[in-house]
Every structure is written in structure tokens, then in C-alpha cells.
Design an enzyme around this catalytic site. Sequence first.
Site, PDB file in Angstrom:
ATOM      1  N   HIS A  85       0.993  -1.602  -0.139  1.00  0.00           N
ATOM      2  CA  HIS A  85       0.177   0.131  -0.001  1.00  0.00           C
ATOM      3  C   HIS A  85       0.716   1.083   0.515  1.00  0.00           C
ATOM      4  N   TYR A  95      -9.309   4.116   2.778  1.00  0.00           N
ATOM      5  CA  TYR A  95      -9.297   3.451   3.423  1.00  0.00           C
ATOM      6  C   TYR A  95     -11.327   3.675   3.715  1.00  0.00           C
ATOM      7  N   GLU A 137       1.143   1.940   7.990  1.00  0.00           N
ATOM      8  CA  GLU A 137       1.694   3.011   6.782  1.00  0.00           C
ATOM      9  C   GLU A 137       2.020   4.584   7.485  1.00  0.00           C
ATOM     10  N   TYR A 190      11.439  -3.645  -3.430  1.00  0.00           N
ATOM     11  CA  TYR A 190      11.398  -3.607  -4.555  1.00  0.00           C
ATOM     12  C   TYR A 190      10.580  -2.065  -4.354  1.00  0.00           C
ATOM     13  N   TYR A 208       8.686  -3.445  -9.155  1.00  0.00           N
ATOM     14  CA  TYR A 208       9.474  -4.234  -9.854  1.00  0.00           C
ATOM     15  C   TYR A 208      10.792  -4.094  -8.417  1.00  0.00           C
ATOM     16  N   PRO A 281      15.773 -10.254  -7.205  1.00  0.00           N
ATOM     17  CA  PRO A 281      16.184 -10.107  -5.748  1.00  0.00           C
ATOM     18  C   PRO A 281      17.342 -10.982  -4.986  1.00  0.00           C
ATOM     19  N   PRO A 400      -0.354 -11.058  -6.392  1.00  0.00           N
ATOM     20  CA  PRO A 400      -0.853 -10.610  -5.362  1.00  0.00           C
ATOM     21  C   PRO A 400      -0.979 -11.738  -4.074  1.00  0.00           C
TER      22      PRO A 400
HETATM   23  C1  LIG Z   1       6.445  -7.130  -5.196  1.00  0.00           C
HETATM   24  C2  LIG Z   1       6.953  -8.198  -7.093  1.00  0.00           C
HETATM   25  C3  LIG Z   1       8.328  -7.616  -7.219  1.00  0.00           C
HETATM   26  C4  LIG Z   1       8.737  -7.569  -9.116  1.00  0.00           C
HETATM   27  N1  LIG Z   1       9.657  -8.122  -9.575  1.00  0.00           N
HETATM   28  C5  LIG Z   1       9.412  -8.442 -10.871  1.00  0.00           C
HETATM   29  C6  LIG Z   1      11.038  -8.219 -10.940  1.00  0.00           C
HETATM   30  O1  LIG Z   1      12.300  -8.079 -10.924  1.00  0.00           O
HETATM   31  N2  LIG Z   1      10.240  -8.216 -12.627  1.00  0.00           N
HETATM   32  C7  LIG Z   1       9.783  -8.551 -13.292  1.00  0.00           C
HETATM   33  O2  LIG Z   1       9.816  -9.118 -14.212  1.00  0.00           O
HETATM   34  N3  LIG Z   1       8.543  -8.554 -13.044  1.00  0.00           N
HETATM   35  C8  LIG Z   1       8.219  -8.238 -11.468  1.00  0.00           C
HETATM   36  N4  LIG Z   1       7.254  -8.167 -10.819  1.00  0.00           N
HETATM   37  C9  LIG Z   1       5.924  -8.741 -12.265  1.00  0.00           C
HETATM   38  C10 LIG Z   1       5.629  -7.348 -12.538  1.00  0.00           C
HETATM   39  O3  LIG Z   1       5.261  -5.529 -11.066  1.00  0.00           O
HETATM   40  C11 LIG Z   1       4.089  -6.996 -13.025  1.00  0.00           C
HETATM   41  O4  LIG Z   1       3.791  -7.658 -12.426  1.00  0.00           O
HETATM   42  C12 LIG Z   1       4.961  -7.727 -14.248  1.00  0.00           C
HETATM   43  O5  LIG Z   1       5.769  -7.448 -15.177  1.00  0.00           O
HETATM   44  C13 LIG Z   1       3.421  -7.650 -15.621  1.00  0.00           C
HETATM   45  O6  LIG Z   1       3.301  -6.791 -15.762  1.00  0.00           O
HETATM   46  P1  LIG Z   1       2.948  -6.442 -17.138  1.00  0.00           P
HETATM   47  O7  LIG Z   1       2.075  -4.684 -17.355  1.00  0.00           O
HETATM   48  O8  LIG Z   1       3.268  -6.555 -18.013  1.00  0.00           O
HETATM   49  O9  LIG Z   1       1.292  -6.370 -17.456  1.00  0.00           O
HETATM   50  P2  LIG Z   1      -0.021  -7.147 -17.224  1.00  0.00           P
HETATM   51  O10 LIG Z   1      -0.706  -5.800 -18.121  1.00  0.00           O
HETATM   52  O11 LIG Z   1      -0.103  -6.177 -16.049  1.00  0.00           O
HETATM   53  O12 LIG Z   1      -0.672  -8.652 -17.654  1.00  0.00           O
HETATM   54  C14 LIG Z   1      -0.096  -9.652 -16.173  1.00  0.00           C
HETATM   55  C15 LIG Z   1      -0.200 -10.470 -16.901  1.00  0.00           C
HETATM   56  O13 LIG Z   1      -2.014 -11.111 -16.727  1.00  0.00           O
HETATM   57  C16 LIG Z   1      -2.259 -11.369 -18.385  1.00  0.00           C
HETATM   58  N5  LIG Z   1      -3.287 -11.036 -17.964  1.00  0.00           N
HETATM   59  C17 LIG Z   1      -3.925  -9.691 -18.626  1.00  0.00           C
HETATM   60  N6  LIG Z   1      -5.082  -9.207 -19.140  1.00  0.00           N
HETATM   61  C18 LIG Z   1      -5.423 -10.538 -19.011  1.00  0.00           C
HETATM   62  C19 LIG Z   1      -6.876 -11.322 -19.093  1.00  0.00           C
HETATM   63  N7  LIG Z   1      -7.825 -10.213 -19.403  1.00  0.00           N
HETATM   64  N8  LIG Z   1      -7.513 -12.104 -18.553  1.00  0.00           N
HETATM   65  C20 LIG Z   1      -6.584 -13.335 -18.389  1.00  0.00           C
HETATM   66  N9  LIG Z   1      -5.074 -12.969 -18.164  1.00  0.00           N
HETATM   67  C21 LIG Z   1      -4.878 -11.594 -18.758  1.00  0.00           C
HETATM   68  C22 LIG Z   1      -1.704 -11.178 -19.358  1.00  0.00           C
HETATM   69  O14 LIG Z   1      -0.915 -11.943 -20.469  1.00  0.00           O
HETATM   70  C23 LIG Z   1       0.364 -11.220 -17.960  1.00  0.00           C
HETATM   71  O15 LIG Z   1       0.611 -12.314 -18.606  1.00  0.00           O
HETATM   72  C24 LIG Z   1       7.163  -7.894  -9.387  1.00  0.00           C
HETATM   73  C25 LIG Z   1       6.181  -7.479  -9.115  1.00  0.00           C
HETATM   74  C26 LIG Z   1       5.421  -7.580  -7.515  1.00  0.00           C
HETATM   75  C27 LIG Z   1       4.476  -7.846  -6.984  1.00  0.00           C
HETATM   76  C1  HEM Z   2      -8.560  -2.670   5.914  1.00  0.00           C
HETATM   77  C2  HEM Z   2      -8.687  -2.628   4.485  1.00  0.00           C
HETATM   78  C3  HEM Z   2      -7.603  -3.352   3.277  1.00  0.00           C
HETATM   79  C4  HEM Z   2      -7.226  -4.679   2.893  1.00  0.00           C
HETATM   80  C5  HEM Z   2      -7.678  -5.932   4.255  1.00  0.00           C
HETATM   81  C6  HEM Z   2      -6.876  -4.576   2.091  1.00  0.00           C
HETATM   82  C7  HEM Z   2      -5.462  -6.239   1.512  1.00  0.00           C
HETATM   83  C8  HEM Z   2      -5.384  -6.131   0.231  1.00  0.00           C
HETATM   84  C9  HEM Z   2      -3.982  -6.974   0.433  1.00  0.00           C
HETATM   85  C10 HEM Z   2      -4.239  -8.690   1.473  1.00  0.00           C
HETATM   86  C11 HEM Z   2      -3.337  -7.135  -0.780  1.00  0.00           C
HETATM   87  C12 HEM Z   2      -2.939  -7.882  -1.440  1.00  0.00           C
HETATM   88  C13 HEM Z   2      -1.417  -7.919  -0.876  1.00  0.00           C
HETATM   89  C14 HEM Z   2      -0.361  -8.373  -1.809  1.00  0.00           C
HETATM   90  O1  HEM Z   2       0.309  -7.815  -2.624  1.00  0.00           O
HETATM   91  O2  HEM Z   2      -0.252  -9.185  -1.451  1.00  0.00           O
HETATM   92  C15 HEM Z   2      -4.342  -5.726  -1.165  1.00  0.00           C
HETATM   93  C16 HEM Z   2      -3.210  -4.604  -2.488  1.00  0.00           C
HETATM   94  C17 HEM Z   2      -3.417  -3.499  -3.324  1.00  0.00           C
HETATM   95  N1  HEM Z   2      -4.524  -2.426  -2.293  1.00  0.00           N
HETATM   96 FE1  HEM Z   2      -5.326  -2.839  -0.677  1.00  0.00          FE
HETATM   97  N2  HEM Z   2      -6.274  -3.096   2.073  1.00  0.00           N
HETATM   98  C18 HEM Z   2      -7.473  -2.326   2.409  1.00  0.00           C
HETATM   99  C19 HEM Z   2      -7.538  -1.220   1.962  1.00  0.00           C
HETATM  100  C20 HEM Z   2      -7.181  -0.520   0.767  1.00  0.00           C
HETATM  101  C21 HEM Z   2      -7.456   1.046   0.684  1.00  0.00           C
HETATM  102  C22 HEM Z   2      -7.684   1.766   1.292  1.00  0.00           C
HETATM  103  C23 HEM Z   2      -7.014   0.780  -0.706  1.00  0.00           C
HETATM  104  C24 HEM Z   2      -6.927   2.062  -1.938  1.00  0.00           C
HETATM  105  C25 HEM Z   2      -8.255   2.132  -2.614  1.00  0.00           C
HETATM  106  C26 HEM Z   2      -6.464  -0.527  -1.725  1.00  0.00           C
HETATM  107  C27 HEM Z   2      -5.635  -0.512  -3.088  1.00  0.00           C
HETATM  108  C28 HEM Z   2      -5.217  -1.897  -2.860  1.00  0.00           C
HETATM  109  C29 HEM Z   2      -3.978  -2.214  -4.167  1.00  0.00           C
HETATM  110  C30 HEM Z   2      -4.146  -1.250  -5.207  1.00  0.00           C
HETATM  111  C31 HEM Z   2      -3.134  -2.922  -4.183  1.00  0.00           C
HETATM  112  C32 HEM Z   2      -2.566  -3.253  -4.944  1.00  0.00           C
HETATM  113  C33 HEM Z   2      -3.642  -4.385  -6.075  1.00  0.00           C
HETATM  114  C34 HEM Z   2      -2.347  -5.443  -7.065  1.00  0.00           C
HETATM  115  O3  HEM Z   2      -1.997  -5.052  -7.958  1.00  0.00           O
HETATM  116  O4  HEM Z   2      -3.398  -5.828  -7.718  1.00  0.00           O
HETATM  117  N3  HEM Z   2      -6.669  -1.571  -0.363  1.00  0.00           N
HETATM  118  N4  HEM Z   2      -4.900  -4.932  -0.346  1.00  0.00           N
END
Ligand SMILES: Cc1cc2nc3c(=O)[nH]c(=O)nc-3n(C[C@H](O)[C@H](O)[C@H](O)COP(=O)(O)OP(=O)(O)OC[C@H]3O[C@@H](n4cnc5c(N)ncnc54)[C@H](O)[C@@H]3O)c2cc1C
Ligand code: HEM
Length: 411
Positions: A85, A95, A137, A190, A208, A281, A400
Site C-alpha cells: 500500500h 480506507y 502505513e 522493490y 519491480y 531479488p 498478490p
Molecule cells: C513485489 C513484486 C516484485 C516484482 N518484481 C519483478 C521483477 O523484478 N521483474 C519483473 O519482470 N517483474 C516483477 N514483478 C511483476 C511485475 O510487477 C508485473 O506484474 C509484470 O511485469 C507484468 O506486468 P505487465 O503490465 O507487463 O502485465 P499485465 O498487463 O499486468 O498482465 C499480467 C499478466 O496477466 C495477463 N492478463 C492480462 N489481462 C488478462 C485477462 N483479461 N485475462 C487473462 N489474463 C490476462 C497477461 O497476459 C499477463 O501475463 C514483480 C511483482 C511484484 C508484486
Molecule cells: C482494511 C482494508 C484493506 C485490506 C485488508 C487490504 C488488503 C490488501 C491485500 C491483502 C492486498 C494484496 C497484497 C499483496 O500484494 O500481497 C492489497 C493490495 C492492494 N490494495 Fe489493499 N487492502 C485494504 C485497503 C485498501 C485501500 C483503502 C486501498 C485504496 C483504495 C487499497 C488498494 C490496494 C491496491 C491498489 C493493491 C494492489 C492491487 C494489485 O496489485 O492488484 N487497499 N490490499
Amino acid sequence: MLSQQTIDVIKSTVPVLEVHGEAITRHFYQTMFTAHPELLNIFNHANQKQGRQQAALANMVYTAAMHIDNLGAILPAVRQVAHKHRSLGIVPEQYRIVGTYLLQAIKDVLGDAATEEILTAWGDAYQVIADAFIGIEQDMYSEAANQTGGWDGFRLFQVAKKVQESEVITSFYLLPEDGKSISSYQPGQYISIRMQVPGQQFTQIRQYTLSDAPGKPYYRISVKRESGAPDRPDGVISNYLHDHITEGSLVELSAPAGDFTLDMEDQRPIVLVSGGVGLTPMISMLNALTESGDQRPVTFLHASPNGQAHAFRDHVNRLAQEHTHLMVHFCYTAPSDADLQNEFVYRQGYMDAAWLRQVIQEPDANYYLCGSAAFMRSVYAELLSIGAASDRIHYEFFGPKASLSPAAENV
Ligand SMILES: Cc1cc2nc3c(=O)[nH]c(=O)nc-3n(C[C@H](O)[C@H](O)[C@H](O)COP(=O)(O)OP(=O)(O)OC[C@H]3O[C@@H](n4cnc5c(N)ncnc54)[C@H](O)[C@@H]3O)c2cc1C
Ligand code: HEM
């Protein structure tokens, strides 16, 4: 403080909500995004479409509700989400919005079963959970902004260098546009990158991992091009970075975040295990360990389809030659013709228990694991079977967070 009666109502209704969990969160997102489309600028649309975020949020709310009288017991899980977050720039006001639509969704999905008593109890409990997140946070925002080189929100960085590391992975070296210092970080952390991609209605945010050791004047990220399978679209941001972000381009970054970090206190040997781009990492951790002169035994295990997809191979091999306490082993599932002719050593196949037993000299180690969910589930189970302690297997999901237990395969 919640009354005992409220706590009892919450705990007794968690199982009911769990049954309807995904229906509630799906309805919640639909109504919230209709009323507040601006929130689509921060949520990951691909995760939404695949239901991954729904599952993560639902599970977290129910876990928190079950521990409502002792949230301290789930503090590590709360901190992991709070890191995410914070890197996304979530603020307290949001929230209130989430709370309003979550409660409305519980009411709409449960219908008559949602009595006034239940709704009031959940309203109160949500406030307690939200306050816990907001407090943590807030501390994280202050820490990120107040440290040397730190900042609040997103900061402009310029791409100083773009380096192709393999056929699918490219590194970006990023310098702050203002020319000032940048905050340090822990290996494994990241950044979030925020971009406005032409043709897309909303801004997009992705995480990333920083792929070099801290202490450099730049941040480096290494990004895999996510090519869509036949029935899936190409990844939006990874392809945009590969195809359109060049040396000189500007991007917006959050300050480093994340709890998947190297434990420098514990002196056990270290085993770094990665699949595909999950090695980012591990490279940061490996560089930090070798640059600091740390003498703990380190085993670096990496799985890749083949040598063409494999990034940082020469770099890791060079480190292994320079550091006798570093053992390196690679696994290729689909070696290419070029790999087969190469005298370079790799194992053909998967990381299974028999092989892990051979290459891990001391199983009483700290393990760091990152790769696709399927890779991590498989290797996690194999590591347990060779005697690795579950609480010393640290792992990071590049999406997630989910469970690594075999029962969670569809999550
Ligand atoms: C903590 C963390 C660290 C990360 N570190 C790295 C890193 O070091 N290097 C790295 O390359 N990535 C890393 N990632 C992953 C990165 O954040 C992105 O998720 C990744 O690059 C894909 O993003 P994108 O926008 O290209 O794909 P997106 O557009 O987000 O799509 C992601 C996937 O979902 C699929 N998809 C999209 N829409 C649909 C749909 N409608 N139905 C079915 N499938 C669908 C796509 O085909 C794709 O495979 C990390 C993620 C996290 C959470
Ligand atoms: C008590 C309230 C909340 C809970 C329990 C909660 C829980 C979570 C959890 C479990 C994740 C996934 C974390 C992971 O990447 O492993 C997440 C991601 C996220 N949350 Fe929350 N959240 C809360 C409130 C909010 C609020 C207020 C916002 C803003 C509107 C928010 C926005 C997001 C976004 C944008 C992500 C990342 C989504 C993604 O990458 O797909 N959350 N949250």
C-alpha cells in the site's frame, strides 16, 4: 475497543462471509469502481480480471476479523500488505471509501441474513482493521520520506542505461531527475513504477524488485517481457518498458518497499532459489553478500527454460569463481541446441528433492525463494521434504501474495 458481543458476532459470521467471500469482494469492486473510477489508476487491472486481488483482499479481511481481538498476531501479514500500500501511495481517505463499499457489498450479497447487529459489528471491526493499517502505513510513509535521499509519493527518474540481460529480460538503470541522492534499501525490496501508457485510459502501477546491491547512485530494475499466451493479452507495462522506454526516458518511482529481505543477523548458510525472472531479488542479495565480504556459505540455484532466457549467467559464474563460499547450480527445463553444444554446466530438468539434496550441503539454512506460483509451490514442497524448516523459507510472489500449500493451487 470492540465489545465482547461485537467480537463474538464477527467471529461467528466469518465462516458465512467466507462462503460468499469472492461474491462479496467482486460486488464491492464493481460498485466502488463505478462510484470512484479514479481508483482504477492504482489497481492492477490484470489482477482484477483474473480475480487474484479479490482473493487476496477477501482472505486478508477474514484473517484480520478472526484475530480482531489480537491483531498483533497477524502483524507480519499486515506489514507485508502495508508495504505494498505504501509503495502505491494509498491514503487514509481511501480506507473510508473501501469501508463504505465493502459494507454495502456484505449487505447486498447476504440480503436478509445481514441483520442490523451483523452490519454494525462489521462496520466497527472494519474501522479497527483499517486503523491498524493506516497507523502502520503512516509510520512507513514517514520513514520513507525522512531518510537520507528519501521521498514521499512518486519521484521522477531518468533511464541512464538499458541493458539486455537475456532474450526476455532487460535491465533499466535509473537516476533521479533532480540529481539528488536516493534512499538506500534492503536487498530483496522493490519499487513501484507509475506510467501513463498511450492509448490506456488509466495510469498503471507495477512493482519491480531492485536487482543490484544497495549503495549505488542508481536503482536498477530487470524486467521480463510478459508475452501473452494465445488466449491472453501481452503484459501492458513490461512490453511498454521493453519497446518504448529508452535511455533518456523519464519514469515515476515510489521509494523502495517490501518485507522480502535478506536476514543479515542470522548466521546460517543462505540458499537463494529462483525460477525465471524471480532471480532479480536473488541477484540483489548475492551482490550485497559478495560486496560486503560476508563469508557465510551461499548456494545459488536458478531454473530457466534455457540459456537464451537465462539472465545474469555470466555475472553469477564470475562471482562463483571469485568466491569459494558460493556454490552455483542452474537447471534448464528445455535446453536449446546451443545449450546442448555448450560445455557450460547445468542440470536438465526440474528442481526435485533428489537433486536439491545433492546440491544443498547444509539444509539447516535460510532459504529465499522467488519465481512463478507453480514453481514456488513445487520447490517449497521439495525443500520441506529435504528438511528445510518452513519458517526459514522466505518467499516473494510477483503478484498478490497467495498460499504455498498444495491445496491452494487454484488461487
Ligand atoms: C513485489 C513484486 C516484485 C516484482 N518484481 C519483478 C521483477 O523484478 N521483474 C519483473 O519482470 N517483474 C516483477 N514483478 C511483476 C511485475 O510487477 C508485473 O506484474 C509484470 O511485469 C507484468 O506486468 P505487465 O503490465 O507487463 O502485465 P499485465 O498487463 O499486468 O498482465 C499480467 C499478466 O496477466 C495477463 N492478463 C492480462 N489481462 C488478462 C485477462 N483479461 N485475462 C487473462 N489474463 C490476462 C497477461 O497476459 C499477463 O501475463 C514483480 C511483482 C511484484 C508484486
Ligand atoms: C482494511 C482494508 C484493506 C485490506 C485488508 C487490504 C488488503 C490488501 C491485500 C491483502 C492486498 C494484496 C497484497 C499483496 O500484494 O500481497 C492489497 C493490495 C492492494 N490494495 Fe489493499 N487492502 C485494504 C485497503 C485498501 C485501500 C483503502 C486501498 C485504496 C483504495 C487499497 C488498494 C490496494 C491496491 C491498489 C493493491 C494492489 C492491487 C494489485 O496489485 O492488484 N487497499 N490490499
